[in-house]
Design an enzyme around this catalytic site. Structure first.
Site, PDB file in Angstrom:
ATOM      1  N   SER A 159     -22.300  57.055  23.192  1.00  0.00           N
ATOM      2  CA  SER A 159     -21.704  57.881  24.239  1.00  0.00           C
ATOM      3  C   SER A 159     -22.498  59.183  24.399  1.00  0.00           C
ATOM      4  O   SER A 159     -23.668  59.150  24.758  1.00  0.00           O
ATOM      5  CB  SER A 159     -20.226  58.134  23.914  1.00  0.00           C
ATOM      6  OG  SER A 159     -19.551  58.676  25.027  1.00  0.00           O
TER       7      SER A 159
ATOM      8  N   ASP B 200     -15.018  49.132  29.100  1.00  0.00           N
ATOM      9  CA  ASP B 200     -15.067  50.553  28.751  1.00  0.00           C
ATOM     10  C   ASP B 200     -14.395  51.374  29.847  1.00  0.00           C
ATOM     11  O   ASP B 200     -14.783  51.313  31.017  1.00  0.00           O
ATOM     12  CB  ASP B 200     -16.538  50.963  28.602  1.00  0.00           C
ATOM     13  CG  ASP B 200     -16.731  52.319  27.959  1.00  0.00           C
ATOM     14  OD1 ASP B 200     -15.982  53.253  28.307  1.00  0.00           O
ATOM     15  OD2 ASP B 200     -17.642  52.446  27.125  1.00  0.00           O
TER      16      ASP B 200
ATOM     17  N   HIS C 182     -14.834  51.243  24.533  1.00  0.00           N
ATOM     18  CA  HIS C 182     -15.704  52.362  24.148  1.00  0.00           C
ATOM     19  C   HIS C 182     -15.605  52.700  22.662  1.00  0.00           C
ATOM     20  O   HIS C 182     -16.239  53.643  22.206  1.00  0.00           O
ATOM     21  CB  HIS C 182     -15.308  53.591  24.982  1.00  0.00           C
ATOM     22  CG  HIS C 182     -16.337  54.678  25.032  1.00  0.00           C
ATOM     23  ND1 HIS C 182     -17.556  54.527  25.680  1.00  0.00           N
ATOM     24  CD2 HIS C 182     -16.342  55.941  24.532  1.00  0.00           C
ATOM     25  CE1 HIS C 182     -18.247  55.650  25.575  1.00  0.00           C
ATOM     26  NE2 HIS C 182     -17.554  56.519  24.877  1.00  0.00           N
TER      27      HIS C 182
END
Length: 277
Positions: free
Chosen positions: A146, A222, A255
């Site tokens: 991320s 996600d 995620h």
């Protein structure tokens, strides 16, 4: 350096340290996994950069990568995600800016410019410290998740020859064009959007002087996929520049570290091959 903890895992050792950092002008904590091979020889290192809200402990507790790293003979270094112990206005008000959200840039706007130099810390200071005090070589790879995926990509692109390989999980690929990136860059870098481009993977790809193959995994379930991560922007930038990209869209994955733990071994093997293991 102050040793905070030492834990045996997968035949190797996970150690956490606190040290005084010149880059961020305060104490920083990092963790290092030393595989069993490090007891008799120096080993190469993968640097792992974590995402928003994370510390040095998220990867070590959730990724499940130490068994494969031990098999490969690969050390893993896990820094924190921001300076700690400061009390700037707005620093602790939201999860996506300030504490736990250093974005791996060198801030230029007061007061963050005083201490938020995570780029210098990750690229220069921490590897120098690690290579001086631990049985590791100067062969390095870098990966992250991320915000940390963004960090890994820009660190590799901005430093040709410094890393042998790079990969990312669900990276923020185009931070100049997404809410997370815009918020961070305004706060750390100011309003000049041209200055932001020096910290954006999609912008850096166009002028990169080294073409390390990029390995990116992205979960298709996600929640941040369309608004924040924008893998299609990375695809387009790489296609335009002729930069090798393996973008694996993983059906059903979100995620979280459940996603990372499902594919971390592939990334470790990717780096091990580039590092000559």
């Amino acid at each position: 350096m102050e040793l905070l903890s030492s834990t045996k895992v997968s035949g190797g050792w996970l150690k956490r340290y606190r040290h005084e950092s010149l880059s961020v002008k305060g104490d920083m904590v990092f963790a290092i996994f030393l595989p069993p091979q490090a007891e008799s020889a120096s080993v190469p290192v993968m640097y792992w950069l974590s995402g928003l809200t994370c510390t040095d402990e998220n990867f070590s507790q959730k990724a499940g990568g130490f068994k494969k790293a031990a098999e490969l003979g690969l050390a893993i270094v896990m820094p924190d995600t921001s300076p700690r112990g400061t009390d700037y206005p707005g620093e602790h008000e939201s999860y996506d800016f300030g504490s736990g959200a250093g974005f791996y840039v060198n801030a230029t706007v007061a007061p963050y410019a005083n201490t938020y130099h995570m780029y210098d810390y990750v690229v220069k200071e921490l590897p120098t410290l690690v290579e001086e005090h631990f049985p590791v070589t100067d062969k390095r790879s870098i990966s992250g998740h991320s915000m940390g995926g963004h960090g890994a990509l820009i660190c590799a692109l901005k430093n040709p020859g410094r890393y042998q390989s790079v990969s990312a999980f669900a990276p923020i690929t185009n931070p100049t064009q997404c809410p997370w990136g815009e918020k961070a860059f305004i706060g750390y870098l100011g309003d000049d959007r041209e200055a932001w481009k020096a910290w954006d993977t999609c912008e850096l790809i166009a002028t990169a002087t080294e073409r390390l193959p990029l390995l990116v995994d992205q979960g298709e379930a996600d929640n941040f996929l369309e608004e924040q991560l924008k893998p299609e922007a990375l695809e387009q930038a790489c296609e335009k520049a002729g930069h090798e990209l393996t973008l694996r869209r993983q059906s059903g994955y979100d995620h979280s570290y459940f996603f990372i733990s499902s594919f971390v071994d592939d990334h470790l093997v990717h780096h091990a091959k580039a590092l000559g293991l």
